[in-house]
Write an enzyme that holds these catalytic residues in place. Structure first.
Site, mmCIF file in Angstrom:
data_model
loop_
_atom_site.group_PDB
_atom_site.id
_atom_site.type_symbol
_atom_site.label_atom_id
_atom_site.label_comp_id
_atom_site.label_asym_id
_atom_site.label_seq_id
_atom_site.Cartn_x
_atom_site.Cartn_y
_atom_site.Cartn_z
ATOM 1 N N HIS A 164 0.880 -1.092 -0.057
ATOM 2 C CA HIS A 164 -0.152 -0.003 -0.009
ATOM 3 C C HIS A 164 0.847 1.270 0.084
ATOM 4 O O HIS A 164 1.738 1.126 0.589
ATOM 5 C CB HIS A 164 -0.857 -0.095 1.137
ATOM 6 C CG HIS A 164 -0.312 0.158 2.477
ATOM 7 N ND1 HIS A 164 -0.138 1.373 3.149
ATOM 8 C CD2 HIS A 164 0.318 -0.799 3.428
ATOM 9 C CE1 HIS A 164 0.642 1.451 4.212
ATOM 10 N NE2 HIS A 164 0.730 -0.143 4.335
ATOM 11 N N ASP B 137 6.662 1.627 6.206
ATOM 12 C CA ASP B 137 5.015 1.107 6.229
ATOM 13 C C ASP B 137 4.490 2.049 4.993
ATOM 14 O O ASP B 137 3.857 3.151 5.619
ATOM 15 C CB ASP B 137 4.559 1.394 7.565
ATOM 16 C CG ASP B 137 3.162 0.930 7.929
ATOM 17 O OD1 ASP B 137 2.688 0.463 6.736
ATOM 18 O OD2 ASP B 137 2.444 1.410 8.560
ATOM 19 N N GLU C 255 -4.927 1.689 2.983
ATOM 20 C CA GLU C 255 -4.841 0.721 3.793
ATOM 21 C C GLU C 255 -4.844 1.042 5.529
ATOM 22 O O GLU C 255 -5.618 0.125 6.266
ATOM 23 C CB GLU C 255 -3.642 -0.293 3.722
ATOM 24 C CG GLU C 255 -3.252 -1.499 4.515
ATOM 25 C CD GLU C 255 -2.198 -1.508 5.802
ATOM 26 O OE1 GLU C 255 -2.589 -2.146 6.662
ATOM 27 O OE2 GLU C 255 -1.942 -0.083 5.921
ATOM 28 N N GLU C 256 -4.188 2.023 5.792
ATOM 29 C CA GLU C 256 -3.981 2.332 7.094
ATOM 30 C C GLU C 256 -5.149 2.675 7.978
ATOM 31 O O GLU C 256 -5.183 2.632 9.062
ATOM 32 C CB GLU C 256 -3.010 3.666 7.158
ATOM 33 C CG GLU C 256 -1.692 3.709 6.559
ATOM 34 C CD GLU C 256 -0.840 2.882 7.500
ATOM 35 O OE1 GLU C 256 -1.348 2.375 8.576
ATOM 36 O OE2 GLU C 256 0.352 2.524 7.161
ATOM 37 N N GLU D 178 4.420 -5.761 3.724
ATOM 38 C CA GLU D 178 4.010 -4.691 4.882
ATOM 39 C C GLU D 178 5.018 -4.245 5.645
ATOM 40 O O GLU D 178 6.156 -4.608 5.639
ATOM 41 C CB GLU D 178 2.717 -5.627 5.556
ATOM 42 C CG GLU D 178 2.090 -4.683 6.374
ATOM 43 C CD GLU D 178 1.301 -3.532 5.927
ATOM 44 O OE1 GLU D 178 2.144 -2.602 6.174
ATOM 45 O OE2 GLU D 178 0.398 -3.227 5.451
ATOM 46 N N HIS E 41 4.678 4.399 12.823
ATOM 47 C CA HIS E 41 3.719 5.355 12.613
ATOM 48 C C HIS E 41 3.874 6.629 13.148
ATOM 49 O O HIS E 41 3.360 7.367 13.745
ATOM 50 C CB HIS E 41 2.276 4.937 13.234
ATOM 51 C CG HIS E 41 1.645 3.960 12.500
ATOM 52 N ND1 HIS E 41 0.366 3.438 12.943
ATOM 53 C CD2 HIS E 41 1.890 3.440 11.243
ATOM 54 C CE1 HIS E 41 -0.180 2.685 11.955
ATOM 55 N NE2 HIS E 41 0.509 2.573 10.831
#
EC number: 3.4.-.-
Length: 1034
Positions: free
Chosen positions: A200, A212, A246-247, A272, A345
């Site tokens: 993604h 990510d 996706e997140e 991923e 994140h």
């Protein structure tokens, strides 16, 4: 001078080899865990078409900004990928086409039965048609119903999402000719099926997305370059998917259901990032056959333990893998970064904190997996075992067990093979030991559990000491394990979050403490009551313990398909062979009858000596040697008369006899030839049982080599993975007690191989470990738990009340540290902070954000805080009008520069988003009374949503009738079930803003990044960094 045996079971060799063996495995395993293999040189690159430098350049480009779905930067990243795809194809001189209508396919709710897979030995010509086709999806959307959503709302909800996925189809030689996806709406099997490679390209609003999932995306570009290079056309077609969204809910994967390639891809490799660097782990796979595709990876890394963690619910983080397997029924692998979680994140998920080595690790391993899958035919097509016709016809797989060894080797076996192995061990191992025990008993050499033995019926029993040492191992194990666990719990109570930044300090404390306590008990017992059977009894206890654990492992593999118990199969196998060696050692001993007879004869000799009338009787009666004896020189104690003993003892043997003549009983009975060999005779070790003199002193070394290496290797790799994955889980609200318990448990298991030999270790080894223990204990109790390299994550969101023109800032995290952070923020210093319990250990701390109001996109400059109440009046607009029906409402919804809004209705409603493809049959779940929450996503922030809403009241409403359906009679069913209601409809609309790339747009977020302590990391709390809310009523 005799040379000491370097492998003897004595203090020096035991201490030396324990240190050497443990260091030889602990150090490399920790090094492998903490390091990443280097990028090979061009001459050693197994995949010359992979260009890491180019991939790294792509990564730096897409991670310049935060690029969540709800941002302008996200559109820029999507456009960049389309540009790079075409550049690669042009460079490789590949014939390609572009599909304009790249989505929006509505498949039948039940697929046709797939034909049988083609025979693998049938030769066919290469597929004809464009080598590559690009799909830029700008039309697909999905609508589904459920009972939970990305906003964590309670009750039934609905979601509408518009996709912007980028797909590239690389034709395989076994694929059908031409553009087979055009004009076909039947989901039949196409050729041998294809391989999907997914990543993604959206990031979170608080992270740059380097791992990510930027590394996954640039890996896809390099995979494209590999398979479009001359001579590398795949056998089975490959679909490269760069999905978006996706997140915030796996939306990009969910909208893939409307792709024309949906039924073509039957196997997949999902790339991923659940961490921010390090090695990319094989997180999980669907079955054994798919896992074999990973077998050729240059640097394999991972085990089935992670997959079982997801299966048991211990790992709750989800990736697109869930959609591919549970919803679509595809078979494949999940390759992901998983550490360090403290950077996940956050703004440290960038290229500065990543590395080309990490990129190469994911890229090379994923290409190896894809390459093996595209070469494999026949396994990934055909009817499914579950018979679900909504899912892809991907055949069926076999449950498996897999794990890497030192990051270079990869082992795979069937789960039923593990079951057979453990079941065989459970049956055979005790039978073999029982058989050897029986043979030893028949030979009268089984010294275990023997108290006394008699040579003849008339003789007094002779003590064997066979029970000495039996209870030492369980006592030492229980006490040392209990103290080790209690020490971990002490740290959890006093300084619970030290594990966040210093897991190795906790490891050092628990390992040193267990060894120290166990050595103290085992060594103390050995000194007080020496026993040659202590090592053997330790093996017996280890065998019993491992056998009992293996029963549970076998049951879990058979009943629940849990394969994570495989390390205990290795452990029990090693313990079984080692225990067998301990039993075989007894064959070197004399029989117990012989020992008793010798002991009885020695006792009779002692009795005879004590009864002789004078010292002349001590002279041996063996006349052949008498003449050779030399008379002793007279001394002051020599009797005046030859027939008298000194000191006037009148012929009675006293204790001074030994001192006077210094002649032992053995010396008296030996001949001069025997006396010469006295020094070479074996003696029992340190006052242990006399019979143990004949025990082999070197077999312990082979036992150590059997027990330690395999136990350390299989358990430490798992332990390091688990601790790395969860040691920072406190930031998510999880209690760190699980991490401490895991470290304590694995410390005990890792040191178990040393316990049978630990009582022979030198005093200096535990003395050193005592120092290590005290140093690490003090550090773990008093050190500050966070650092700039291991930052505590807190979650940020600013909420605007658009009606009242007020703002509240919410910081969610561990309350003690969250308050410290807020106190250092200019907008939070001196303000009252209200903290309420959140998830787990976290608290939601709120304070007034009027001083840092957001300057959202429609404002070109900062405005004073005391502007008029209408400052945000046009930020979110909701225009509601009634249709001809008295109960049906039309909502026109728009939000400036936002792609996502959430509607919360006060009463249940049915809805239909204009232009939607209808209710998705795969992701929807029936709801009883309509929906109260509706989430709307759009690809273009300039196009408003138009939603038809109608209040309903019914006992049961099937999922398919709450929104537009593709069936012609859906409207009639809807009319029959709904209850018209003309009353007013009210609720709240909340729209999200996630784009913080322009400094000053969200000042509260900017100051949180700038003024927070360096041990604080700020991440998003929800979809938007800013949420604007207002009421509506119709």
């Amino acid at each position: 001078m005799a040379v000491k045996n370097p492998f003897g079971f004595t203090t020096g060799p035991v201490t030396f080899w324990l240190i050497v063996v443990y260091a030889a495995f602990l150090i490399p395993l920790v090094w492998i865990h903490e390091s990443v293999p280097a990028v090979p040189s061009s001459s050693k690159n197994p995949y010359p078409q992979l260009n890491v430098t180019e991939a790294w350049h792509d990564l730096t480009h897409i991670t310049r900004k935060y690029h969540p779905y709800n941002s302008r930067a996200n559109d820029e990243v999507g456009a960049y990928f389309m540009k790079r795809i075409e550049e690669i194809l042009v460079r490789n001189k590949v014939e390609y086409t572009k599909e304009k209508d790249a989505g929006g396919v509505i498949w039948p709710q039940e697929a046709y039965d797939a034909p049988a897979p083609a025979k693998r030995d049938v030769q066919r010509r290469d597929s004809k048609g464009p080598a590559v086709t690009i799909f830029d999806d700008t039309i697909s959307n999905t609508t589904y119903l459920g009972t939970s959503g990305s906003f964590n709302q309670a009750g039934a909800y609905g979601t509408y999402f518009e996709g912007t996925n980028k797909l590239v189809y690389i034709r395989g030689t076994l694929d059908e000719d031409g553009e087979w996806w055009n004009g076909k709406r039947d989901p039949r099997k196409i050729g041998q099926g294809g391989v999907l490679v997914n990543a993604h390209y959206d990031s979170v609003s608080s992270g740059y997305g380097a791992t990510d999932d930027g590394m996954g995306c640039v890996s896809i570009l390099q995979i494209l370059n590999h398979y479009t290079s001359p001579g590398h056309q795949p056998m089975r077609g490959i679909v490269l998917l760069l999905n978006n969204g996706e997140e915030d809910g796996l939306y990009g994967a969910k909208v893939y259901h409307y792709s024309p390639l949906y039924y073509f891809t039957t196997s997949f490799v999902n790339l991923e990032g659940a961490g921010a660097g390090g090695r990319a782990i094989l997180f999980r796979t669907t079955d054994l056959e798919v896992t074999k595709g990973y077998e050729g990876a240059p640097h394999p890394f991972g085990s089935v333990v992670a997959a079982d963690g997801f299966k048991l619910g211990a790992i709750r983080s989800e990736t697109d893998y869930k959609v591919w397997t549970e919803s679509y029924g595809q078979r494949g692998l999940d390759i992901a970064f998983y550490r360090p979680r403290a950077r996940y994140h956050t703004n440290q998920d960038d290229t500065r904190h990543a590395s080309q080595e990490s990129l190469w690790h994911m890229l090379s391993n994923s290409l190896a997996a894809v390459d093996n899958l595209q070469h494999t035919t026949g396994y990934f097509s055909g009817s499914r075992n579950d018979g679900d016709k909504k899912k892809v016809a991907s055949g069926s797989g076999t449950d498996g067990v897999w794990f890497d060894m030192f990051g270079t080797g990869f082992a795979i076996l069937e789960l039923r093979g593990l079951f057979a192995w453990t079941l065989t061990l459970l049956i055979v191992s005790p039978l073999v030991l029982a058989l050897v025990t029986y043979i030893l008993s028949r030979k009268d050499k089984y010294y275990f559990f023997s108290r006394k033995v008699t040579a003849d019926e008339d003789d007094e029993p002779v003590s064997v000491g066979g029970w000495k040492g039996f209870f030492r191992f369980p006592f030492a194990l229980v006490l040392s394990a209990s103290i080790t666990v209690l020490s971990a719990f002490l740290i959890r109570r006093v300084n619970p979050h030290i594990i966040y930044s210093s897991p190795y300090a906790v490891w050092a404390m628990t390992l040193s403490l267990f060894f120290l306590v166990f050595w103290t008990i085992a060594k103390g017992a050995s000194v007080v009551r020496p026993s040659a059977l202590q090592r053997g009894y330790a093996h017996i206890w280890l065998f019993v313990i491992s056998w009992v654990i293996l029963v549970a492992v076998t049951a879990a593999a058979d009943r629940f398909k849990i394969a994570s118990g495989y390390p205990f199969a290795f452990f029990h196998s090693a313990v079984f062979v080692s225990a067998l060696i301990s039993l075989c050692d007894l064959f070197a001993l004399p029989s117990k009858q012989e020992f008793a007879r010798n002991a009885h004869n020695d006792q009779q000799t002692r009795d005879n000596i004590s009864e002789v009338p004078n010292s002349d009787a001590l002279i041996s009666s063996r006349h052949s040697h008498v003449e050779d004896d030399v008379a002793e020189e007279p001394t002051e104690t020599t009797p005046l008369r030859s027939g008298e003993n000194g000191n006037g003892n009148n012929g009675t043997i006293r204790t001074t006899f030994a001192t006077t003549y210094r002649r032992s009983l053995s010396a008296i009975m030996r001949t001069p030839d025997e006396e010469e060999n006295k020094e070479t005779e074996q003696q029992p070790y340190d006052h242990e049982q006399q019979w143990s003199a004949n025990l082999p002193s070197w077999t312990w070394f082979f036992q150590l080599l059997l027990l330690a290496p395999i136990t350390i290797t299989v358990f430490l790799q798992i332990a390091l993975f688990i601790v790395s994955a969860i040691h920072s889980a406190a930031a998510d609200g999880n209690d760190p007690i699980l991490v401490y318990a895991a470290i304590a448990a694995f410390s005990i298991i890792i040191l178990l191989p040393a316990t049978p030999f630990i009582h022979r270790a030198s005093f200096y080894l535990p003395l050193f470990l005592l120092l290590v223990f005290f140093v690490t204990l003090i550090y773990n109790l008093v050190a500050f738990p966070f650092s700039a390299e291991n930052r505590l994550k807190v979650r940020f969101q600013q909420t605007l009340d658009l009606d009242a023109n007020t703002s509240v800032i919410s910081i969610t995290g561990l309350e003690k540290y969250t308050r410290k952070m807020i106190a250092e923020l200019p907008s939070g210093a001196g303000q009252p902070v209200n903290c309420t319990p959140g998830y787990g250990l976290t608290s939601d701390c709120r304070y007034n954000g009027a001083a840092v109001m957001p300057n959202l996109p429609q404002f070109t400059h900062a405005l004073p805080a005391n502007v008029s109440k209408g400052r945000y009046a046009n930020l979110v607009t909701v225009n509601i009008s009634r249709s001809d029906s008295s109960s049906k409402l039309e909502f026109g919804i728009d939000a400036a520069e936002s792609k996502v809004c959430n509607l919360a209705f006060d009463t249940p409603v049915s809805f239909n988003v204009r232009g939607s493809a209808g209710i998705d049959p795969i992701f929807s779940r029936p709801t009883e009374q309509g929906v109260r929450m509706l989430t709307l996503w759009r690809r273009d922030a300039s196009i408003p949503w138009v939603v038809d809403v109608e209040p309903i009241k019914t006992k049961a409403v099937p999922a398919g009738v709450l929104a537009k359906s593709s069936d012609s009679d859906a409207g009639a069913v809807h009319e029959d079930l709904r209850v018209r209601k003309s009353a007013e409809l009210s609720g709240t609309i909340a729209c999200q803003w996630s784009d913080a790339n322009v400094l000053g747009t969200i000042p509260a977020f900017d100051e949180a990044l700038q003024f927070s302590p360096d041990w604080i990391a700020v991440t998003k709390a929800s979809v938007g960094l800013v949420e604007g809310r207002k009421k509506f009523r119709a």
